[in-house]
Write an enzyme that holds these catalytic residues in place. Structure first.
Site, PDB file in Angstrom:
ATOM      1  N   SER A 165      -3.317   4.982 -10.496  1.00  0.00           N
ATOM      2  CA  SER A 165      -2.192   4.504  -9.578  1.00  0.00           C
ATOM      3  C   SER A 165      -1.627   3.350 -10.531  1.00  0.00           C
ATOM      4  O   SER A 165      -0.916   3.807 -11.636  1.00  0.00           O
ATOM      5  CB  SER A 165      -2.721   3.509  -8.267  1.00  0.00           C
ATOM      6  N   ASP A 262       0.346  12.665  -2.191  1.00  0.00           N
ATOM      7  CA  ASP A 262       0.705  11.159  -2.659  1.00  0.00           C
ATOM      8  C   ASP A 262       2.063  11.123  -2.982  1.00  0.00           C
ATOM      9  O   ASP A 262       2.941  11.961  -3.563  1.00  0.00           O
ATOM     10  CB  ASP A 262      -0.045  11.275  -3.977  1.00  0.00           C
ATOM     11  N   HIS A 292      -3.445   9.806  -2.033  1.00  0.00           N
ATOM     12  CA  HIS A 292      -3.446   8.758  -3.219  1.00  0.00           C
ATOM     13  C   HIS A 292      -4.749   8.099  -3.060  1.00  0.00           C
ATOM     14  O   HIS A 292      -5.282   7.719  -2.145  1.00  0.00           O
ATOM     15  CB  HIS A 292      -2.278   7.785  -3.107  1.00  0.00           C
TER      16      HIS A 292
END
Length: 319
Positions: A165, A262, A292
């Site tokens: 991320s 995501d 995600h």
């Protein structure tokens, strides 16, 4: 986009991803949606304890590393005495959340599967620290271990960076920073990037996906950005919008992992297509049915474990 027009993500995710979403921790308080960042950080750390349990045991050491901003905490995971390389891990959390404890299992598994030393860097969080402080402290830590490699008994001749991320953005940004400023911290053998954001401000997946289940609505993404950046001009910096950097030369081999549902998926796709178009070594893998942050859930998700093994295998293949 009107919320009604978005995809019904929770109906489309895989069975194992649904199991994770439906796993309730009875001893956990409610998410402090209107709370302070400090309260949200505390909750995030508590919530991740369950998912970090049962990780491989190995020699672990903690060190405080000096930087121009002060000291940064690091944690070394050593699966074997004679490691072939050292991987620096940068945790996700939207630049505002996360620490070495929230990503402990991820780092341990990565060390176990790669048999390389993994060093987690507890870079400073935003909004207390603004761009580019986190990158500068990451680079400082890397330089410190390169200079002190013999003292710490680590192999810094070949290194890598890995992150998830926001940590994936910091991972690639740090590698590009070292390249552009010609800083020698050892040969960067590979970069491992799980579901990162790399500079897109709008995309198809950002429109169709993202909700309360992943904390990645348009408003959430704007909040993370405003907390991280010092000013509006930073949005175009080649170390924030990485597509404004030169991706046509001397980019370390990149493993780029995407989660199917995501909202940041198009960032990964564009990064892969850009690198591939310019003959930069890279590999892209999409993990079907995932949200995600799925990398956290390897206690329940075979796909999460697979994604970590894939990254470790990619890195060791570059050595």
């Amino acid at each position: 986009m009107k919320p009604e027009n978005k995809l019904p993500v929770l109906d489309l995710i895989s069975a194992e991803m649904k199991t994770v979403v439906n796993t309730l921790q009875s001893d956990l308080p409610s998410w402090p949606a209107t709370g302070t960042i400090a309260e949200q950080r505390q909750y995030y750390t508590l919530e991740r304890r369950f998912w970090n349990a049962g990780a491989p045991e190995m020699a672990t050491r903690a060190y405080m590393v000096p930087t121009k901003y002060g000291q940064v905490e690091t944690r070394l995971f050593c699966p074997q005495p004679d490691s072939p390389a050292t991987l620096f891990y940068l945790h996700g959390g939207g630049f505002i959340l996360g620490n070495l404890d929230t990503h402990d299992r991820i780092m341990r598994l990565l060390a176990s599967y790669s048999q390389c030393t993994v060093i987690g860097i507890d870079y400073p969080l935003s909004p207390e620290a603004r761009f580019p402080q986190a990158i500068e402290e990451i680079v400082a830590a890397c330089c410190y271990f390169h200079q002190q490699a013999e003292d710490y008994q680590i192999n810094m001749s070949r290194i890598g960076f890995a992150g998830d991320s926001a940590g994936a953005m910091l991972t690639l940004a740090s590698a590009l920073w070292l390249r552009d400023k010609q800083i020698d911290c050892g040969k960067i053998a590979g970069v491992l990037l799980w579901y990162g954001l790399y500079g897109l401000r709008d995309s198809v997946t950002r429109r169709l996906l993202g909700g309360v289940w992943d904390g990645l609505t348009q408003q959430d993404l704007q909040m993370y950005e405003e907390a991280y950046l010092s000013n509006d001009a930073d949005r175009e910096s080649p170390y924030y919008c990485l597509f404004n950097n030169d991706l046509t030369r001397e980019v370390p081999p990149c493993f780029i992992a995407g989660a199917e549902f995501d909202p940041l998926l198009d960032d990964s796709r564009l990064l892969y297509q850009t690198l591939a178009a310019h003959q930069q070594p890279c590999e892209f893998k999409l993990y079907p049915g995932t949200l995600h942050a799925f990398l956290h859930y390897s206690r329940m998700m075979k796909t999460a474990d697979e994604a970590l093994r894939d990254g470790a295998q990619f890195f060791t293949a570059q050595l």
